[in-house]
Design a protein around this motif. Structure first.
Motif, PDB file in Angstrom:
ATOM      1  N   GLY A   1       5.130  -1.206  -1.022  1.00 37.62           N
ATOM      2  CA  GLY A   1       3.731  -0.990  -1.391  1.00 37.62           C
ATOM      3  C   GLY A   1       3.601  -0.261  -2.714  1.00 37.62           C
ATOM      4  O   GLY A   1       4.245  -0.609  -3.701  1.00 37.62           O
ATOM      5  N   GLN A   2       2.776   0.781  -2.723  1.00 40.64           N
ATOM      6  CA  GLN A   2       2.545   1.585  -3.917  1.00 40.64           C
ATOM      7  C   GLN A   2       3.425   2.830  -3.880  1.00 40.64           C
ATOM      8  O   GLN A   2       3.813   3.307  -2.810  1.00 40.64           O
ATOM      9  N   LEU A   3       3.712   3.355  -5.067  1.00 38.27           N
ATOM     10  CA  LEU A   3       4.505   4.577  -5.196  1.00 38.27           C
ATOM     11  C   LEU A   3       3.628   5.668  -5.793  1.00 38.27           C
ATOM     12  O   LEU A   3       3.107   5.519  -6.903  1.00 38.27           O
ATOM     13  N   TYR A   4       3.447   6.745  -5.024  1.00 34.53           N
ATOM     14  CA  TYR A   4       2.611   7.861  -5.458  1.00 34.53           C
ATOM     15  C   TYR A   4       3.447   9.131  -5.591  1.00 34.53           C
ATOM     16  O   TYR A   4       4.457   9.314  -4.905  1.00 34.53           O
ATOM     17  N   GLY A   5       2.993  10.002  -6.451  1.00 36.98           N
ATOM     18  CA  GLY A   5       3.598  11.321  -6.572  1.00 36.98           C
ATOM     19  C   GLY A   5       2.513  12.356  -6.785  1.00 36.98           C
ATOM     20  O   GLY A   5       1.341  12.011  -7.022  1.00 36.98           O
ATOM     21  N   VAL A   6       2.880  13.614  -6.676  1.00 42.33           N
ATOM     22  CA  VAL A   6       1.942  14.695  -6.966  1.00 42.33           C
ATOM     23  C   VAL A   6       2.614  15.694  -7.902  1.00 42.33           C
ATOM     24  O   VAL A   6       3.820  15.915  -7.832  1.00 42.33           O
ATOM     25  N   VAL A   7       1.825  16.270  -8.791  1.00 44.26           N
ATOM     26  CA  VAL A   7       2.295  17.363  -9.637  1.00 44.26           C
ATOM     27  C   VAL A   7       1.619  18.643  -9.173  1.00 44.26           C
ATOM     28  O   VAL A   7       0.673  18.621  -8.379  1.00 44.26           O
TER      29      VAL A   7
ATOM     30  N   ASP B   1       4.015   2.108   1.574  1.00 39.35           N
ATOM     31  CA  ASP B   1       3.829   3.005   0.429  1.00 39.35           C
ATOM     32  C   ASP B   1       4.857   4.128   0.455  1.00 39.35           C
ATOM     33  O   ASP B   1       5.382   4.493   1.512  1.00 39.35           O
ATOM     34  N   VAL B   2       5.105   4.697  -0.717  1.00 38.66           N
ATOM     35  CA  VAL B   2       6.025   5.822  -0.865  1.00 38.66           C
ATOM     36  C   VAL B   2       5.281   6.979  -1.507  1.00 38.66           C
ATOM     37  O   VAL B   2       4.482   6.792  -2.436  1.00 38.66           O
ATOM     38  N   LEU B   3       5.550   8.185  -1.011  1.00 38.35           N
ATOM     39  CA  LEU B   3       4.944   9.399  -1.570  1.00 38.35           C
ATOM     40  C   LEU B   3       6.043  10.393  -1.916  1.00 38.35           C
ATOM     41  O   LEU B   3       6.848  10.758  -1.056  1.00 38.35           O
TER      42      LEU B   3
ATOM     43  N   LEU C   1       8.465   7.399   3.164  1.00 39.87           N
ATOM     44  CA  LEU C   1       8.101   5.980   3.284  1.00 39.87           C
ATOM     45  C   LEU C   1       7.209   5.810   4.512  1.00 39.87           C
ATOM     46  O   LEU C   1       7.619   6.139   5.634  1.00 39.87           O
ATOM     47  N   PHE C   2       6.014   5.298   4.300  1.00 40.44           N
ATOM     48  CA  PHE C   2       5.057   5.168   5.396  1.00 40.44           C
ATOM     49  C   PHE C   2       5.333   3.917   6.229  1.00 40.44           C
ATOM     50  O   PHE C   2       5.528   2.828   5.685  1.00 40.44           O
ATOM     51  N   SER C   3       5.339   4.108   7.541  1.00 37.46           N
ATOM     52  CA  SER C   3       5.499   2.992   8.473  1.00 37.46           C
ATOM     53  C   SER C   3       4.171   2.590   9.094  1.00 37.46           C
ATOM     54  O   SER C   3       4.067   1.518   9.698  1.00 37.46           O
ATOM     55  N   ARG C   4       3.162   3.459   8.977  1.00 35.72           N
ATOM     56  CA  ARG C   4       1.819   3.206   9.498  1.00 35.72           C
ATOM     57  C   ARG C   4       0.797   3.650   8.468  1.00 35.72           C
ATOM     58  O   ARG C   4       1.049   4.587   7.702  1.00 35.72           O
TER      59      ARG C   4
END
Length: 206
Positions: free
Chosen positions: A5-11, A168-170, A69-72
């Motif tokens: 999916g999408q790849l997100y990050g936070v600063v 998606d990945v966070l 990695l989100f499974s739901r």
């Protein structure tokens, strides 16, 4: 499981970094510290499958972190069950060009092609600290207790204004004191009970 999916990050999710920047955030141009998670998205082309190219003649910040990695799907979830939406975790290493501050950051400095690496996905487990090695020598280590928003609370807060989808990945946050390196290097990211992540930094041809 795999990232699809999408790849997100936070600063600004490192409490130590927030403490160091407190006086800056009270002044112009910020005037106040951020009240919500500062999230960014990285396109799929930023994930390297092999080596990571370095812009010739430039230093890069190498930031080790944990990827979820989100499974739901997660939408408006409670912190108590937020981690139930995560099916796997891995170590990650993000490379970016140094920036002076967080005010109007230069996107090309952080969203560069093949500028990050993801390790092997494994079932969710506690992670206390992540260490970065350069040429086999430890150059940085940080405990995830430093996270201003722990993973469950980060997921919950993000899910109040955006949906995190299965696949998606966070990235949970970046250390504010990440090392700066230059030239071709072999980087290794490690944590107890986790597969190590080996990344080769290779200078781009002139």
């Amino acid at each position: 499981m795999s990232y699809s999916g999408q790849l997100y990050g936070v600063v600004l999710n490192d409490s130590r970094e927030l403490g160091h920047l407190a006086s800056e955030f009270s002044s112009k141009p910020y005037l106040a510290a951020p009240k919500a998670p500062v999230v960014y998205m990285k396109p799929s082309c930023t994930v390297s499958r092999h080596s990571v190219p370095l812009p010739q003649g430039h230093e890069v910040v190498v930031s080790s972190t944990l990827a979820l990695l989100f499974s739901r799907d997660a939408s408006r979830c409670d912190p108590m069950d937020a981690m139930a939406h995560v099916g796997a975790i891995c170590l990650a290493l993000e490379m970016s060009l140094p920036q002076r501050d967080y005010y109007r950051p230069a996107i090309p400095y952080t969203i560069r092609e093949s500028s990050m690496a993801l390790g092997e996905w494994v079932p969710v487990r506690p992670i206390d600290a992540i260490t970065t090695h350069m040429g086999g020598v430890p150059v940085h280590s940080w405990e995830l207790d430093r996270l201003h928003r722990k993973p469950a609370h980060l997921i919950s807060e993000l899910s109040q204004f955006m949906s995190l989808k299965a696949g998606d990945v966070l990235l949970v946050g970046l250390p504010g004191d990440a090392p700066v390196v230059s030239g071709e290097q072999t980087m290794t990211v490690s944590a107890a009970n986790m597969p190590t992540l080996d990344v080769r930094l290779v200078e781009e041809a002139a």
